[in-house]
Structure formats: C-alpha cells, structure tokens
Design an enzyme around this catalytic site. Structure first.
Site, PDB file in Angstrom:
ATOM      1  N   HIS A  36      43.783  36.362  48.672  1.00 32.82           N
ATOM      2  CA  HIS A  36      42.491  36.117  49.304  1.00 32.82           C
ATOM      3  C   HIS A  36      42.396  34.646  49.703  1.00 32.82           C
ATOM      4  O   HIS A  36      43.203  33.831  49.294  1.00 32.82           O
ATOM      5  CB  HIS A  36      41.359  36.366  48.308  1.00 32.82           C
ATOM      6  CG  HIS A  36      41.340  37.710  47.671  1.00 32.82           C
ATOM      7  ND1 HIS A  36      40.566  38.738  48.132  1.00 32.82           N
ATOM      8  CD2 HIS A  36      41.979  38.194  46.581  1.00 32.82           C
ATOM      9  CE1 HIS A  36      40.714  39.805  47.351  1.00 32.82           C
ATOM     10  NE2 HIS A  36      41.578  39.491  46.403  1.00 32.82           N
ATOM     11  N   GLU A  65      43.051  33.962  44.669  1.00 30.46           N
ATOM     12  CA  GLU A  65      42.300  33.264  45.715  1.00 30.46           C
ATOM     13  C   GLU A  65      42.995  31.950  46.030  1.00 30.46           C
ATOM     14  O   GLU A  65      43.355  31.201  45.121  1.00 30.46           O
ATOM     15  CB  GLU A  65      40.875  32.964  45.250  1.00 30.46           C
ATOM     16  CG  GLU A  65      40.017  34.165  45.013  1.00 30.46           C
ATOM     17  CD  GLU A  65      39.330  34.699  46.262  1.00 30.46           C
ATOM     18  OE1 GLU A  65      39.558  34.150  47.367  1.00 30.46           O
ATOM     19  OE2 GLU A  65      38.577  35.677  46.136  1.00 30.46           O
ATOM     20  N   HIS A  79      44.094  40.639  51.499  1.00 28.37           N
ATOM     21  CA  HIS A  79      42.800  41.308  51.506  1.00 28.37           C
ATOM     22  C   HIS A  79      42.569  41.958  52.871  1.00 28.37           C
ATOM     23  O   HIS A  79      42.016  43.054  52.964  1.00 28.37           O
ATOM     24  CB  HIS A  79      41.711  40.283  51.185  1.00 28.37           C
ATOM     25  CG  HIS A  79      40.457  40.877  50.647  1.00 28.37           C
ATOM     26  ND1 HIS A  79      39.303  40.152  50.528  1.00 28.37           N
ATOM     27  CD2 HIS A  79      40.153  42.116  50.186  1.00 28.37           C
ATOM     28  CE1 HIS A  79      38.347  40.915  50.023  1.00 28.37           C
ATOM     29  NE2 HIS A  79      38.843  42.109  49.800  1.00 28.37           N
ATOM     30  N   ASP A 139      41.032  37.786  55.349  1.00 30.09           N
ATOM     31  CA  ASP A 139      41.717  36.738  54.589  1.00 30.09           C
ATOM     32  C   ASP A 139      43.050  37.215  54.007  1.00 30.09           C
ATOM     33  O   ASP A 139      43.223  38.413  53.829  1.00 30.09           O
ATOM     34  CB  ASP A 139      40.793  36.201  53.484  1.00 30.09           C
ATOM     35  CG  ASP A 139      40.277  37.253  52.510  1.00 30.09           C
ATOM     36  OD1 ASP A 139      39.899  38.342  52.954  1.00 30.09           O
ATOM     37  OD2 ASP A 139      40.240  36.976  51.304  1.00 30.09           O
TER      38      ASP A 139
END
Length: 186
Positions: free
Chosen positions: A33, A119, A158, A168
């Site tokens: 992400h 992330e 993602h 993303d």
C-alpha cells in the site's frame, strides 16, 4: 531482518488495537500500500495516530473523513527506511478492505485473513526512496524465511486486489527495482 514472535527485528513497535486473530492462521501473501497524511505530505505522527485510533479530526480538513476509521497495517516503511510495526505478522491487520485476488486458480476474498499489509509512506506522484526499497526487500526476506508460502510471486498491490477502489502504491512504485533489491539479498 529477523522476525521473532511475529515482530520484525529493528522495527519500532506502535501496537494498534485494529487487529484480531487470523481465522486459519495462514500467512501466504503480501499486499503493498501507500499512505501519506495529509495527502501529499510526509513525516509526522498522523499515520501512527490513524492506526492507533487517535487521529484528531480537527487538525486537518482531510482528517474529518477518516478519523473514525478503524484500520491498520502490519508494517509502515517511512521515507527514510524506518520500519514501524503496528500488528504482529501472525495476527490479522485491517488493511485490504473489500478486495479479491485470484489465488492458485480460485477467487479469494477477505484478504486480511491471509496477507501481510505493508504501507509505504508515499503517494502516486512522488517517487519512493531507495531506503524504502531496501527496507522493504529486507522485511520481505524475513517474511519469506518465517512464512515459506510467501514468495516474490505472492507480493501484490492494493490496486490489483481492489482495482475499482484503490490505485496504490501507484505508478511511482518501481516493481523492477524492488525485485532487484530483493534478489540482491539472495
């Protein structure tokens, strides 16, 4: 990087309440992400506050629409390569949302059940930094040792698992360079 009891060695721990048990105990894939809070801004405490349910909606107009969310990721890789871990890898983080992935010929939903969410501090406009690629590759090597079903073919985005909702980590993520960094670690 070594992983012990679900935690990545060297990562700063900021436990998130937004987690629960994995229903089958399976860890077999990774979803990448990107995040920046507020959008397009890097650094600061806002991402950690979002993942720990302490984001102040009054700080920025964008936050009013997300402060009530109960989301998390296993790992955040900051622009300088710092790793911040919110959820142990053997627990389910709440990162993928409504998603679907064709896995070994069958459609699977509820990706949080079996994936690790990572992330990258970034967005779809600014290039990711070398330190982030190197930290991501090192974390992936650790994951592949502990969870043998995780391999380079089982790293996805993602955007790929929620294509109508998400984009993303975006076009600025250099998949070829990431795979080169991963390969360089042996």
């Amino acid at each position: 990087m070594r992983i012990e009891e679900g935690w990545l060695g060297g990562a700063r721990r900021v436990p998130s309440p937004n987690q629960d048990a994995r229903p089958q105990g399976e860890v077999s894939a990774v979803v990448l992400h990107s995040i920046s809070l507020p959008p397009g801004e890097f650094g600061g405490e806002h991402i950690e506050r979002l993942f720990t349910n302490s984001l102040d909606a009054a700080v920025h107009p964008f936050f009013a629409g997300i402060a009530q969310l109960r989301v998390s990721a296993h790992l955040l890789i900051r622009r300088d390569g710092e790793c911040v871990q919110f959820v142990p890898f053997d627990r389910r983080a709440w990162h993928a949302g409504r998603s679907c992935w064709i896995d070994r010929g069958r459609a699977r939903r509820a990706l949080n059940d079996f994936t690790v969410g990572i992330e990258l501090e970034g967005d779809e406009i600014h290039a990711y930094r070398d330190a982030q690629y190197r930290a991501l590759a090192a974390a992936m090597k650790g994951l592949m040792v502990v969870y043998p079903e995780v391999n380079p073919a089982r790293i996805t985005s993602h955007a790929r698992v929620a294509p109508l909702r998400k984009s993303d980590p975006g076009p600025t993520f250099d998949w070829a360079y990431f795979r080169q960094c991963l390969k360089a670690l042996g």
